[in-house]
Write an enzyme that holds these catalytic residues in place. Structure first.
Site, PDB file in Angstrom:
ATOM      1  CG  HIS A   1      -2.115  -0.884   1.112  1.00  0.00           C
ATOM      2  ND1 HIS A   1      -3.106  -0.925   2.066  1.00  0.00           N
ATOM      3  CD2 HIS A   1      -2.529  -1.705   0.118  1.00  0.00           C
ATOM      4  CE1 HIS A   1      -4.066  -1.746   1.679  1.00  0.00           C
ATOM      5  NE2 HIS A   1      -3.741  -2.239   0.507  1.00  0.00           N
TER       6      HIS A   1
ATOM      7  CB  CYS B   1      -5.894  -0.366   5.087  1.00  0.00           C
ATOM      8  SG  CYS B   1      -4.330  -1.274   5.122  1.00  0.00           S
TER       9      CYS B   1
ATOM     10  CB  CYS C   1      -1.189   1.339   6.281  1.00  0.00           C
ATOM     11  SG  CYS C   1      -0.999   0.659   4.607  1.00  0.00           S
TER      12      CYS C   1
ATOM     13  CB  SER D   1      -8.583   6.935   5.944  1.00  0.00           C
ATOM     14  OG  SER D   1      -8.719   6.472   7.256  1.00  0.00           O
TER      15      SER D   1
ATOM     16  CD  GLU E   1      -1.113   4.297   3.804  1.00  0.00           C
ATOM     17  OE1 GLU E   1      -0.982   3.497   2.851  1.00  0.00           O
ATOM     18  OE2 GLU E   1      -2.219   4.689   4.209  1.00  0.00           O
TER      19      GLU E   1
END
Lengths: 152, 152
Positions: free
Chosen positions: A55, A84, A87, A82, A57
């Site tokens: 992802h 998950c 992350c 936002s 991040e």
């Protein structure tokens, strides 16, 4: 959190999201900031690398490279969406204390969990971030569900 | 969980941990099992790849490749060590329902969190897993603290 320019740093995360989109990927980007300087950046790599762990991040943390536990505690993540559960778990693992979030309208991750862990969240509610994800999800619902592990 | 041979599958996770150790890495291994078959395997890559996201569970998920949300829900993770917050977050993200843990003596991850999410945990309490980590932590305390994000 140091007195820094959120919008300029979020713009760099947005640039990462746009780079991902241009590569045919999911438009989510992130930068890692230490002492007001970007020390790592990344974007979702599900399509480009076939990655199930990168992802935005995670890709940004990976590209930042190894830091000491003390350094992580002084970092801020700027992410266009936002975070998950995965992350958010990485934020908790490394004791990151500040996360600036572009938007949580198209997806809300584990914000309650992060707050309960003492992480300070700043929601920018950025229209570009919302627009990028709204369009992507409309056009690629199956891919989006895969990315967040949700049954359709 | 299907009626399968935990010890044979955990042994494969241990083999991954030993492979990591032989490479000079942190001896934690994991295999991903679907319908009783190993579909992916991995081990901690902090030293070998300089990775800050490839804990054993993450490396195994990455090496497994992209699965559908429904497939993840039928998977079991076999990991030699109790999963940290990041790896526990990945389990939650993908809705994995079963995690078999080699040991939680040398480190206890987010087991309470996983149980609260409805994940079934089976602790093997495997002496080889305990021995691998006990020796490693004794010999490499700074590296171990870095891997779990803890200040020394």
């Amino acid at each position: 959190m140091p007195d820094i320019n959120h919008s300029a740093l979020m713009n760099e995360a947005v640039n990462e999201a746009k780079k991902g989109l241009a590569e045919g990927g999911i438009p989510i980007g992130c930068v890692v900031v230490l002492d007001g300087e970007i020390i790592g950046r990344g974007h979702n790599q599900r399509i480009q690398e076939g990655s199930v762990i990168k992802h935005a991040e995670m890709d940004a943390l990976e590209n930042t490279g190894r830091l000491s536990p003390a350094q992580y505690r002084a970092c801020t993540l700027y992410t266009t969406l936002s975070p998950c559960p995965m992350c958010s778990g990485a934020v908790r693992l490394y004791g990151i204390k500040y996360v600036v979030i572009g938007e949580n309208t198209t997806f809300q991750g584990d914000e309650t969990f992060l707050k309960s862990e003492g992480v300070t969240l700043t929601i920018i509610d950025d229209p570009t971030c919302i627009d990028l994800m709204t369009r992507f999800i409309e056009q690629n619902p199956a891919l989006w569900h895969e990315d967040i592990g949700e049954l359709e």
